[in-house]
Design a protein around this motif. Sequence first.
Motif, PDB file in Angstrom:
ATOM      1  N   PHE A 150      -7.596   2.493  -9.845  1.00 52.65           N
ATOM      2  CA  PHE A 150      -7.358   2.821  -8.279  1.00 52.65           C
ATOM      3  C   PHE A 150      -8.266   1.931  -7.561  1.00 52.65           C
ATOM      4  O   PHE A 150      -7.949   1.557  -6.500  1.00 52.65           O
ATOM      5  CB  PHE A 150      -7.682   4.450  -8.023  1.00 52.65           C
ATOM      6  N   ALA A 151      -9.466   1.888  -7.796  1.00 51.04           N
ATOM      7  CA  ALA A 151     -10.506   1.102  -7.291  1.00 51.04           C
ATOM      8  C   ALA A 151     -10.097  -0.387  -7.039  1.00 51.04           C
ATOM      9  O   ALA A 151     -10.458  -0.896  -6.177  1.00 51.04           O
ATOM     10  CB  ALA A 151     -11.847   1.282  -7.731  1.00 51.04           C
ATOM     11  N   ASN A 152      -9.639  -0.880  -8.291  1.00 47.46           N
ATOM     12  CA  ASN A 152      -9.032  -2.327  -8.209  1.00 47.46           C
ATOM     13  C   ASN A 152      -7.853  -2.459  -7.226  1.00 47.46           C
ATOM     14  O   ASN A 152      -7.705  -3.446  -6.609  1.00 47.46           O
ATOM     15  CB  ASN A 152      -8.673  -2.544  -9.434  1.00 47.46           C
ATOM     16  N   ARG A 153      -6.890  -1.610  -7.370  1.00 46.27           N
ATOM     17  CA  ARG A 153      -5.668  -1.704  -6.238  1.00 46.27           C
ATOM     18  C   ARG A 153      -6.010  -1.540  -4.956  1.00 46.27           C
ATOM     19  O   ARG A 153      -5.630  -2.105  -4.136  1.00 46.27           O
ATOM     20  CB  ARG A 153      -4.800  -0.492  -6.854  1.00 46.27           C
ATOM     21  N   TYR A 203       0.965  -0.268  -3.943  1.00 43.64           N
ATOM     22  CA  TYR A 203       0.394   0.528  -2.755  1.00 43.64           C
ATOM     23  C   TYR A 203       1.382   0.544  -1.634  1.00 43.64           C
ATOM     24  O   TYR A 203       2.166  -0.256  -1.758  1.00 43.64           O
ATOM     25  CB  TYR A 203      -1.031  -0.033  -2.458  1.00 43.64           C
ATOM     26  N   LYS A 204       1.027   1.042  -0.679  1.00 41.67           N
ATOM     27  CA  LYS A 204       1.818   1.260   0.494  1.00 41.67           C
ATOM     28  C   LYS A 204       0.753   1.589   1.506  1.00 41.67           C
ATOM     29  O   LYS A 204      -0.268   2.458   1.495  1.00 41.67           O
ATOM     30  CB  LYS A 204       2.839   2.402   0.493  1.00 41.67           C
ATOM     31  N   ILE A 205       0.763   0.828   2.878  1.00 39.16           N
ATOM     32  CA  ILE A 205       0.018   1.060   4.106  1.00 39.16           C
ATOM     33  C   ILE A 205       0.712   1.397   5.139  1.00 39.16           C
ATOM     34  O   ILE A 205       1.957   0.661   5.445  1.00 39.16           O
ATOM     35  CB  ILE A 205      -0.646  -0.255   4.366  1.00 39.16           C
ATOM     36  N   ILE A 206       0.313   2.571   5.853  1.00 42.23           N
ATOM     37  CA  ILE A 206       1.463   3.079   6.984  1.00 42.23           C
ATOM     38  C   ILE A 206       0.387   2.882   8.247  1.00 42.23           C
ATOM     39  O   ILE A 206      -0.864   3.547   8.254  1.00 42.23           O
ATOM     40  CB  ILE A 206       1.583   4.689   6.714  1.00 42.23           C
ATOM     41  N   LEU A 207       0.827   2.261   9.256  1.00 40.41           N
ATOM     42  CA  LEU A 207       0.350   2.428  10.378  1.00 40.41           C
ATOM     43  C   LEU A 207       0.713   3.111  11.499  1.00 40.41           C
ATOM     44  O   LEU A 207       2.032   3.196  11.781  1.00 40.41           O
ATOM     45  CB  LEU A 207       0.624   0.909  10.921  1.00 40.41           C
ATOM     46  N   THR A 208      -0.119   4.131  11.919  1.00 36.67           N
ATOM     47  CA  THR A 208       0.452   5.165  12.924  1.00 36.67           C
ATOM     48  C   THR A 208      -0.500   5.058  14.125  1.00 36.67           C
ATOM     49  O   THR A 208      -1.529   5.211  14.079  1.00 36.67           O
ATOM     50  CB  THR A 208       0.160   6.737  12.291  1.00 36.67           C
ATOM     51  N   LEU A 257      -3.886   3.832   3.352  1.00 33.94           N
ATOM     52  CA  LEU A 257      -3.556   3.235   2.140  1.00 33.94           C
ATOM     53  C   LEU A 257      -3.152   4.191   1.308  1.00 33.94           C
ATOM     54  O   LEU A 257      -3.963   5.317   0.921  1.00 33.94           O
ATOM     55  CB  LEU A 257      -4.809   2.489   1.883  1.00 33.94           C
ATOM     56  N   PHE A 258      -1.971   4.300   0.726  1.00 33.12           N
ATOM     57  CA  PHE A 258      -1.631   5.374  -0.167  1.00 33.12           C
ATOM     58  C   PHE A 258      -1.426   4.287  -1.564  1.00 33.12           C
ATOM     59  O   PHE A 258      -0.656   3.439  -1.772  1.00 33.12           O
ATOM     60  CB  PHE A 258      -0.121   5.879   0.297  1.00 33.12           C
ATOM     61  N   ILE A 259      -2.160   5.060  -2.454  1.00 32.89           N
ATOM     62  CA  ILE A 259      -1.887   4.550  -4.258  1.00 32.89           C
ATOM     63  C   ILE A 259      -1.424   5.598  -4.826  1.00 32.89           C
ATOM     64  O   ILE A 259      -2.083   6.859  -4.666  1.00 32.89           O
ATOM     65  CB  ILE A 259      -3.359   4.069  -4.646  1.00 32.89           C
ATOM     66  N   ASP A 260      -0.551   5.561  -5.811  1.00 38.64           N
ATOM     67  CA  ASP A 260      -0.200   6.849  -6.609  1.00 38.64           C
ATOM     68  C   ASP A 260      -1.456   7.483  -7.254  1.00 38.64           C
ATOM     69  O   ASP A 260      -2.501   6.865  -7.670  1.00 38.64           O
ATOM     70  CB  ASP A 260       0.706   5.999  -7.662  1.00 38.64           C
ATOM     71  N   LYS A 261      -1.409   8.879  -6.771  1.00 37.71           N
ATOM     72  CA  LYS A 261      -2.535   9.569  -7.327  1.00 37.71           C
ATOM     73  C   LYS A 261      -2.663   9.760  -8.840  1.00 37.71           C
ATOM     74  O   LYS A 261      -3.586  10.194  -9.025  1.00 37.71           O
ATOM     75  CB  LYS A 261      -2.233  10.925  -6.677  1.00 37.71           C
ATOM     76  N   ASP A 262      -1.772   9.446  -9.578  1.00 40.89           N
ATOM     77  CA  ASP A 262      -1.902   9.547 -11.179  1.00 40.89           C
ATOM     78  C   ASP A 262      -2.408   8.145 -11.576  1.00 40.89           C
ATOM     79  O   ASP A 262      -2.627   8.248 -12.834  1.00 40.89           O
ATOM     80  CB  ASP A 262      -0.620   9.626 -11.891  1.00 40.89           C
ATOM     81  N   VAL A 263      -2.886   7.258 -10.722  1.00 37.66           N
ATOM     82  CA  VAL A 263      -3.524   5.995 -11.180  1.00 37.66           C
ATOM     83  C   VAL A 263      -4.910   6.425 -11.924  1.00 37.66           C
ATOM     84  O   VAL A 263      -5.544   7.133 -11.014  1.00 37.66           O
ATOM     85  CB  VAL A 263      -3.332   5.038 -10.178  1.00 37.66           C
ATOM     86  N   PRO A 264      -5.410   5.846 -12.825  1.00 40.09           N
ATOM     87  CA  PRO A 264      -6.593   6.170 -13.214  1.00 40.09           C
ATOM     88  C   PRO A 264      -7.784   5.599 -12.357  1.00 40.09           C
ATOM     89  O   PRO A 264      -7.530   4.713 -11.551  1.00 40.09           O
ATOM     90  CB  PRO A 264      -6.727   5.292 -14.568  1.00 40.09           C
ATOM     91  N   ALA A 292      -8.570  10.877   1.454  1.00 39.48           N
ATOM     92  CA  ALA A 292      -8.973  11.969   2.085  1.00 39.48           C
ATOM     93  C   ALA A 292      -7.957  13.157   1.422  1.00 39.48           C
ATOM     94  O   ALA A 292      -7.290  12.796   0.671  1.00 39.48           O
ATOM     95  CB  ALA A 292      -8.491  11.822   3.530  1.00 39.48           C
ATOM     96  N   GLN A 293      -7.951  14.301   2.127  1.00 41.78           N
ATOM     97  CA  GLN A 293      -7.156  15.399   1.451  1.00 41.78           C
ATOM     98  C   GLN A 293      -5.623  15.036   1.543  1.00 41.78           C
ATOM     99  O   GLN A 293      -4.854  15.843   0.769  1.00 41.78           O
ATOM    100  CB  GLN A 293      -7.269  16.777   2.238  1.00 41.78           C
ATOM    101  N   ASP A 294      -5.125  14.050   2.318  1.00 42.16           N
ATOM    102  CA  ASP A 294      -3.653  13.838   2.354  1.00 42.16           C
ATOM    103  C   ASP A 294      -3.558  12.824   1.269  1.00 42.16           C
ATOM    104  O   ASP A 294      -2.197  12.189   1.003  1.00 42.16           O
ATOM    105  CB  ASP A 294      -3.227  13.217   3.772  1.00 42.16           C
ATOM    106  N   GLY A 295      -4.485  12.310   0.507  1.00 47.99           N
ATOM    107  CA  GLY A 295      -4.181  11.384  -0.522  1.00 47.99           C
ATOM    108  C   GLY A 295      -4.343   9.863  -0.359  1.00 47.99           C
ATOM    109  O   GLY A 295      -4.142   8.941  -0.943  1.00 47.99           O
TER     110      GLY A 295
END
Length: 230
Positions: free
Chosen positions: A140-143, A109-114, A129-136, A38-41
């Motif tokens: 990214f799909a694999n992670r 990766y990092k997962i945040i529960l809110t 789920l947050f994954i480094d935006k610079d990952v190809p 999403a827009q928040d990455g």
Amino acid sequence: MVVAIQADDVIARCLIYPQLFAGNIQASGKLWEFGQRAQDGASHLSAVLKRLAPANDDIHQFGCNLALQQNLALSERLGLENPPAEKKRYYCGFKEARVDTLRLSSSDYKIILTNQPEHGEDAHVDVALFIDKDVPKNRFANRRTAAGIALAEGFSDVEPHMCKVDEGDSNHPFERIGVDCVNSELPGPWQGKTVHLSDDATIETSNLTEGFSNVFETTNLPVPQLGSDQ
């Protein structure tokens, strides 16, 4: 009311058919199948905080309401009074896990529960789920897939349920396939495989393939005749 999620909290994941199913069978690999960012990455999915919905019936009601909302949205999008049978959503139960048993982060990766009330549901949890935006993109799909599988490993067996509104619906997966459709792990190792049945396969053997058309292909092989070199 918004609360901070603690390590000893329990979250539940509602099983919606067909979204979390593969070939009519609920598969762990589909439990947390994160989508595009999403827009928040982050990629976002939903859960239920049991502290705010402590009874199983509370979770079931949440899931039934979720399926109803999805069916209403689907009908509106398609311009139909009711969604077609093959697209209709059904709540089938839930899996749960204690937060401190979940793999919420790694080097990839990092997962945040809110706790984030939504559609009048105070117990709704946003799972981001947050994954480094610079990952190809390919990595990214694999992670993303690996993170979803790692998260699913912490969840319990299913607490099955049929919504009252679905009782008597012959299209419900419990009616077509059986309640065991929420417990099978068959799609994992067998996805994309071909099962060969001989022409004289017993009815019992043939019935094993019922409801699995999207999981594996089935073909019938002729029965070798005595004296043949087949």
